[in-house]
Enzyme design. Structure first.
Site, PDB file in Angstrom:
ATOM      1  N   ASP A 144      13.824  21.209  48.026  1.00  0.00           N
ATOM      2  CA  ASP A 144      12.848  21.076  47.179  1.00  0.00           C
ATOM      3  C   ASP A 144      12.434  19.697  46.950  1.00  0.00           C
ATOM      4  O   ASP A 144      13.356  18.688  47.425  1.00  0.00           O
ATOM      5  CB  ASP A 144      13.332  21.340  45.733  1.00  0.00           C
ATOM      6  CG  ASP A 144      14.434  20.248  45.302  1.00  0.00           C
ATOM      7  OD1 ASP A 144      15.759  20.461  45.774  1.00  0.00           O
ATOM      8  OD2 ASP A 144      14.108  19.506  44.444  1.00  0.00           O
TER       9      ASP A 144
ATOM     10  N   GLY B 134      18.716  16.735  46.007  1.00  0.00           N
ATOM     11  CA  GLY B 134      17.498  18.038  46.480  1.00  0.00           C
ATOM     12  C   GLY B 134      17.334  17.743  47.975  1.00  0.00           C
ATOM     13  O   GLY B 134      18.054  17.327  48.759  1.00  0.00           O
ATOM     14  N   GLU B 135      16.029  18.173  48.405  1.00  0.00           N
ATOM     15  CA  GLU B 135      15.483  18.003  49.559  1.00  0.00           C
ATOM     16  C   GLU B 135      16.128  19.024  50.721  1.00  0.00           C
ATOM     17  O   GLU B 135      15.833  19.225  51.806  1.00  0.00           O
ATOM     18  CB  GLU B 135      15.446  16.583  50.313  1.00  0.00           C
ATOM     19  CG  GLU B 135      14.873  15.615  49.456  1.00  0.00           C
ATOM     20  CD  GLU B 135      15.000  14.097  49.996  1.00  0.00           C
ATOM     21  OE1 GLU B 135      15.555  14.261  51.145  1.00  0.00           O
ATOM     22  OE2 GLU B 135      14.308  13.243  49.191  1.00  0.00           O
ATOM     23  N   GLY B 136      17.102  19.738  50.197  1.00  0.00           N
ATOM     24  CA  GLY B 136      18.119  20.550  51.280  1.00  0.00           C
ATOM     25  C   GLY B 136      19.183  19.745  51.671  1.00  0.00           C
ATOM     26  O   GLY B 136      19.920  20.040  52.514  1.00  0.00           O
TER      27      GLY B 136
END
Lengths: 346, 346
Positions: free
Chosen positions: A172, A314-316
């Site tokens: 995200d 986040g971001e993976g």
């Protein structure tokens, strides 16, 4: 279209064969602990024992803005979302670096960034709207937008699986996105707001109080649609969260293993499990973040995080850090010698 | 020779520079959690910021037998040690597979395997004796053997560092070796035996009772040398444990970062920290195993495990699973864009 095809479980016979193979490898049975469980899971998802090494690991980052940032819930201004999309595209963000060392590639999707034009036509191909509504005072989306966002996530999963992805990671990006994520988790698990609200990217005490007020207001608005996951996405979710939910659900429909990331992706996964029951059998929790709502959501999904590194980006990124461990698990089951092959008497 | 050169600490100025660099990368400060700490540690060990990716990660497995297996403390017969050395040499063991996926190579050293000939001259080049004594009833080693084993570990560390190794992993192989390891940890941390004795490779209740009796007897014998780490290696240790202690101490003298594995390596590390104070600053704990004594030893060394996967195999496998996380940490600090480079307003 908010309906998903029935999710089939991973192959139980293959799982049993994988457990039997593990007990015959040159080590005491069970001594690789969680690695054994992960390798059995991959084997059963692939429907083959020994499992195949992953050939195409793929991270998809879903970017979107949130009107609730107007309530002062984040430590960063909303413009950062679009700037970070450009950073992903240029390869400079944490997820780019961590995916590369884990042998994965990254795709960024502009679902609802609040910018007049997407960074590129391909990044914007599934765009639903500019920003989602301010859930403290209004719905995040219309019914049509919820359906469009779910469908975007579904189509992205299809595109990736059709292109050969054999393990997926959802990530995200969106200033303010832990506010709708926490609201969804509180609504779906019937949790007290103060028990689940965290600092997100690092908001101060005053910001935390504003975030708590916004989530209370959004939860109040959500009571009218309790128990309806699609309506919850409309009232207190967002287009990026809906797209992630569609992506997580469809990856399970397509029998493709997926690693969840932090609180935002896991909020979407909670919704996805409602939309496509059993989808969680195709997921592992990459990590446990410092956000309290993440732990509540993981418990609800009965998922145990692979790593716990006090990450909260986040971001993976948390899932990307876990990916090499899943690769290691697969390699052990696929490549270790058996007692017979090694001539060991035990 | 049981003296080690003074251990210098990792570079504090470089650590400060690494922390400052992290705060300028495109993410909220601290949001990569433990990854940031690990990257700062590598940077300070290397004395350079940004840190360099590891070029030569090396696992050294120290193999040895233990006379205490005669007391029925293990689920496996002692012959398995030599058979597993052959399995390491053939590439079929868990550590071979897990090291390969982590980008590391494996060296196996026969320190004290109870076989008439080492598997090969190179594997046996540092051999001290055939098996260590039964610590329930006799000393594990003579004074000369302790010195020879410590020196073997020291020379192996020198060989590896001189060959370009830039991160080391110590691993163990030896049926029965959790018995002396647990004894050493109990003696050095003043712990009650029942609080620290685990199942090793999976001994049954009767075997656990025999193991407990053996450890109580060995601890009773060790009281006369309390506080003397070299004498403890003689009375209730073993040649493999002494070699690992020398290896862990000398890697710190040589300013080379090292990942500890499970209970056996960490027992040796406890001794090494006594022999070369400050050595622990050059180590990270790769994982936490299921052996209770491991947690006690890690607490004593003030080390927090990187992963926790319920593993209990040894061989260096827990550290090998952690290595990709350390690599990821290094890559993030070295390769992410700064806010300025990415044109981000935060």
């Amino acid at each position: 279209m908010t309906d998903f095809e029935t999710v089939m479980p991973p192959d139980r016979d293959v799982a049993a064969a994988a457990r039997a193979r593990h007990d015959n490898l040159t080590k005491p049975p069970g001594s690789l602990g969680r690695l054994e469980d992960l390798s059995v899971w991959v084997s059963s998802c692939q429907g083959v024992c020994p499992p195949r090494p992953f050939q195409r690991a793929r991270v998809v980052v879903f970017a979107g803005d949130h009107g609730v940032t107007a309530a002062g819930v984040s430590a960063y201004p909303a413009e950062v979302t679009a700037q970070m999309v450009a950073n992903f595209d240029a390869g400079g963000a944490a997820i780019n670096v961590l995916a590369e060392v884990a042998g994965a590639t990254v795709r960024v999707v502009d679902v609802a960034v609040d910018a007049s034009e997407p960074l590129s036509p391909s990044i914007g191909a599934h765009k639903v709207r500019r920003g989602s509504g301010n859930i403290a005072v209004e719905d995040a989306l219309t019914d049509d937008e919820v359906a469009a966002a779910l469908d975007a996530g579904r189509r992205i999963a299809d595109e990736e699986v059709d292109s050969g992805a054999d393990i997926l990671i959802a990530g995200d990006m969106g200033i303010g996105n832990t506010t709708p994520a926490t609201t969804l988790i509180a609504a779906l698990t019937d949790s007290e707001p103060v028990a689940v609200i965290g600092r997100g990217t690092g908001v101060d005490d005053a910001g935390w109080a504003r975030k708590t007020a916004a989530i209370r207001d959004a939860l109040f608005r959500s009571r009218a649609v309790a128990g309806d996951p699609v309506a919850l996405l409309r009232v207190c979710g967002g287009a990026d969260l809906a797209a992630m939910a569609g992506f997580c659900a469809q990856s399970a429909v397509r029998r493709t293993p997926l690693l969840l990331d932090g609180v935002v992706v896991t909020a979407a996964a909670l919704v996805a499990e409602e939309l496509a029951p059993g989808a969680r059998q195709w997921w592992q929790a990459g990590h446990r973040s410092t956000e309290p709502a993440h732990t509540v959501a993981l418990r609800s999904l009965d998922l145990e995080p692979i790593v716990e590194m006090r990450m909260r980006l986040g971001e993976g990124t948390g899932a990307a850090v876990a990916l090499p461990i899943v690769r290691a698990a697969v390699a052990a089951l696929a490549s270790m010698a058996t007692f017979g092959e090694a001539g060991i008497t035990a």
